[in-house]
Design a protein around this motif. Structure first.
Motif, short mmCIF file in Angstrom:
data_model
loop_
_atom_site.label_atom_id
_atom_site.label_comp_id
_atom_site.label_asym_id
_atom_site.label_seq_id
_atom_site.Cartn_x
_atom_site.Cartn_y
_atom_site.Cartn_z
N SER A 4 0.82 -1.21 0.00
CA SER A 4 0.00 0.00 0.00
C SER A 4 0.86 1.26 0.00
O SER A 4 0.42 2.31 -0.44
CB SER A 4 -0.96 0.00 1.19
OG SER A 4 -0.20 0.02 2.39
N ASP A 5 2.11 1.16 0.50
CA ASP A 5 3.01 2.31 0.52
C ASP A 5 3.74 2.50 -0.80
O ASP A 5 4.20 3.59 -1.11
CB ASP A 5 4.04 2.16 1.63
CG ASP A 5 3.42 2.16 3.01
OD1 ASP A 5 4.02 1.57 3.90
OD2 ASP A 5 2.33 2.76 3.17
N SER A 6 3.90 1.43 -1.58
CA SER A 6 4.66 1.52 -2.82
C SER A 6 3.80 2.15 -3.92
O SER A 6 2.60 2.25 -3.82
CB SER A 6 5.13 0.13 -3.26
OG SER A 6 4.02 -0.66 -3.61
N VAL A 7 4.50 2.55 -4.97
CA VAL A 7 3.82 3.21 -6.08
C VAL A 7 3.96 2.34 -7.33
O VAL A 7 4.36 2.81 -8.38
CB VAL A 7 4.43 4.62 -6.30
CG1 VAL A 7 3.59 5.40 -7.28
CG2 VAL A 7 4.56 5.37 -5.00
N LEU A 8 3.67 1.06 -7.20
CA LEU A 8 3.73 0.15 -8.34
C LEU A 8 2.47 0.30 -9.19
O LEU A 8 1.37 0.43 -8.66
CB LEU A 8 3.82 -1.30 -7.86
CG LEU A 8 5.14 -1.78 -7.29
CD1 LEU A 8 5.01 -3.20 -6.77
CD2 LEU A 8 6.22 -1.71 -8.35
N PRO A 9 2.63 0.24 -10.51
CA PRO A 9 1.43 0.23 -11.34
C PRO A 9 0.66 -1.08 -11.15
O PRO A 9 1.20 -2.06 -10.65
CB PRO A 9 1.98 0.35 -12.76
CG PRO A 9 3.44 0.18 -12.67
CD PRO A 9 3.84 0.27 -11.24
N LYS A 10 -0.59 -1.08 -11.59
CA LYS A 10 -1.42 -2.27 -11.44
C LYS A 10 -0.85 -3.47 -12.19
O LYS A 10 -1.11 -4.60 -11.83
CB LYS A 10 -2.83 -2.00 -11.96
CG LYS A 10 -3.67 -1.13 -11.08
CD LYS A 10 -5.00 -0.75 -11.71
CE LYS A 10 -5.77 -1.93 -12.24
NZ LYS A 10 -7.10 -1.58 -12.74
#
Length: 91
Positions: A4-10
């Motif tokens: 939830s903290d990371s900014v990974l794309p879907k």
């Protein structure tokens, strides 16, 4: 850091998954997300038309005379096409 903290794309698979089952699930989830993004044509058309509308508004704000000339040219082109099609059909 959690997911939830990371900014990974879907469509990305998180690194560091050691469990093969969890890895397979993450890969499947990413693949399905990629298919949904590519295959959702109405959503892609909506996004493209929204981007085009923003570009056209920006162009009209910067160059109102050019925007009016472009609108007249588009209307004349569409009118000419309609006239040509109607004439071809009536023959």
């Amino acid at each position: 850091m959690t997911n939830s903290d990371s900014v990974l794309p879907k469509t990305a698979v998180p690194a560091g998954i050691t469990d093969p089952v969890a890895s397979a699930r993450a890969e499947l989830k990413a693949a399905l997300a990629a298919i949904e993004i590519k295959g959702n044509v109405p959503r892609r058309l909506e996004q493209a038309s929204a981007r085009t509308a923003v570009r056209l508004r920006r162009f009209a704000d910067r160059n109102p005379l050019g925007a009016a000339a472009a609108a007249v040219a588009v209307a004349a082109t569409v009118g000419g096409l309609v006239w040509a099609i109607a004439r071809a059909v009536s023959r």
